[in-house]
Design an enzyme around this catalytic site. Sequence first.
Site, PDB file in Angstrom:
ATOM      1  CG  HIS A  90      -2.845 -39.581  -7.159  1.00 54.48           C
ATOM      2  ND1 HIS A  90      -2.443 -38.431  -7.789  1.00 54.48           N
ATOM      3  CD2 HIS A  90      -2.108 -40.586  -7.705  1.00 54.48           C
ATOM      4  CE1 HIS A  90      -1.516 -38.727  -8.696  1.00 54.48           C
ATOM      5  NE2 HIS A  90      -1.298 -40.030  -8.662  1.00 54.48           N
ATOM      6  CD  GLU A  93      -6.996 -39.141  -7.086  1.00 55.44           C
ATOM      7  OE1 GLU A  93      -7.176 -40.353  -6.852  1.00 55.44           O
ATOM      8  OE2 GLU A  93      -7.069 -38.268  -6.198  1.00 55.44           O
ATOM      9  NE  ARG A 140      -4.005 -35.313  -1.870  1.00 49.47           N
ATOM     10  CZ  ARG A 140      -4.904 -34.390  -1.640  1.00 49.47           C
ATOM     11  NH1 ARG A 140      -5.289 -34.139  -0.408  1.00 49.47           N
ATOM     12  NH2 ARG A 140      -5.405 -33.700  -2.640  1.00 49.47           N
ATOM     13  CG  HIS A 141       0.371 -35.624  -5.462  1.00 39.41           C
ATOM     14  ND1 HIS A 141       0.057 -34.293  -5.461  1.00 39.41           N
ATOM     15  CD2 HIS A 141      -0.785 -36.301  -5.672  1.00 39.41           C
ATOM     16  CE1 HIS A 141      -1.244 -34.149  -5.679  1.00 39.41           C
ATOM     17  NE2 HIS A 141      -1.779 -35.354  -5.804  1.00 39.41           N
ATOM     18  NE  ARG A 148      -1.981 -35.286  -9.113  1.00 34.47           N
ATOM     19  CZ  ARG A 148      -2.629 -35.715 -10.178  1.00 34.47           C
ATOM     20  NH1 ARG A 148      -2.090 -35.610 -11.377  1.00 34.47           N
ATOM     21  NH2 ARG A 148      -3.835 -36.267 -10.041  1.00 34.47           N
ATOM     22  CG  ASN A 174      -3.282 -30.517  -5.498  1.00 34.37           C
ATOM     23  OD1 ASN A 174      -2.227 -31.115  -5.318  1.00 34.37           O
ATOM     24  ND2 ASN A 174      -4.422 -31.143  -5.706  1.00 34.37           N
TER      25      ASN A 174
END
Length: 410
Positions: A363, A297, A225-226, A277, A232
Amino acid sequence: MIILDKRVEAVRLALVMVGLPARGKTHMARRIERYLRWLGYKTRTFNVGNYRRERLGSHQPHRFFDPENVEGREARREVAMAALEDMLGWFAEGGEVGIYDATNTTRDRRSLLAERMRAHGLTVVFVESVSDDEALIEANIRQTKLHMPDYAGMDPDAAVRDFRARIEHYESAYETVQEDEGSFIRVIDVGRMVVAHRVQGYLPSRLVYFAMNLHVAPRSIWLVRHGESLFNVDDRVGGDAGLSEAGKRFAGELASHVRALGIDRRDVRVWTSTLRRTRETAAPLGLRTEEWRALDEIDAGDCDGMTYDEIRTRMPEEHAARREAKLTYRYPRGESYLDVVRRLEPVIVELERERRPVLIVAHQAVLRALYAYLMDRPQKEVPYLPIPLHTVIRLTPITYGCEEERVALC
Ligand code: F6P
């Protein structure tokens, strides 16, 4: 089943595997089963070998498989018919794709099966696996056959000899599938060459394409995941925010982690989404990256940019509907998890085709869907699979699945 728009009528497809022992039939059956289940088809494999072991015990010497052995032949026919009846019963209860996994090496046996299946309204496609590649056969025997209950506790060399004698029995009676038998897909040397004969319809055609891309070369796939994004930090969904300080640190650590793996980095394919990201996370790797729109995403539609709390208070019906059925829930003017699965199909085919290691920086929702495919997890679990931030997931395909390793970096 809801996935494929092109479906106009109910799917009732019987895939009948054909081929000598140790030609990778079960492997191919499992790969097809995983792919179709992931796409949402009710798919099940009926493995006649398992029926034989359950009903007749596992320790049958090679003579049992000799076509001249009348008793053995009759016993094998009986278990084959038992598996067939179970498969037909399963279709009657709404099954969509049944995979009948056995050698089915004679024309007689195939015509018996196909007639019964067609009488039940099933479309029959034979999937024949052919190979004379000695190294492939030897590897298959050693990696899979020796671990079967048939050879439990036996000296490996004696087991190989027995299995080879079993293959010879089948060879003596083997008849390759002929054009007048109906539709077939012939896969030669695990996808080196694929022949398709009278394969019609959306799903069977997709299977030809899928079979063309299968291989058994060992390599790893990394799902990452980034790094933490500014969204976030606020618990906001969607958007195109850049990385937070912690996210940037993770990107640096990921680059060091990959360097320390000791693999030839020039050989690794790095895939990101088109969003900032993921690109910022991959940048310190210093490798050529490929951007996939399909890896973006889940589209939160009208909720894009909102926090989970804001969605709950401002759009309580949407919040409740998503909680109720997260897999099928579609954000207003956005996507559902099922939509995400559907758009990831080309990514899966490309992953299957690729022989080099692949590092995917994407994502949460997208990685859940990819992980479910690779680890063969049921579709209903997809929206809940844990894909934490700052954790590198390494999946390495083994005989019938993937080995998993997770490393939390910071
Ligand atoms: O919260 C980060 C995120 O990537 C969002 O952009 C996305 O909407 C969400 O995760 C997906 O996870 P869930 O389906 O559990 O909300």
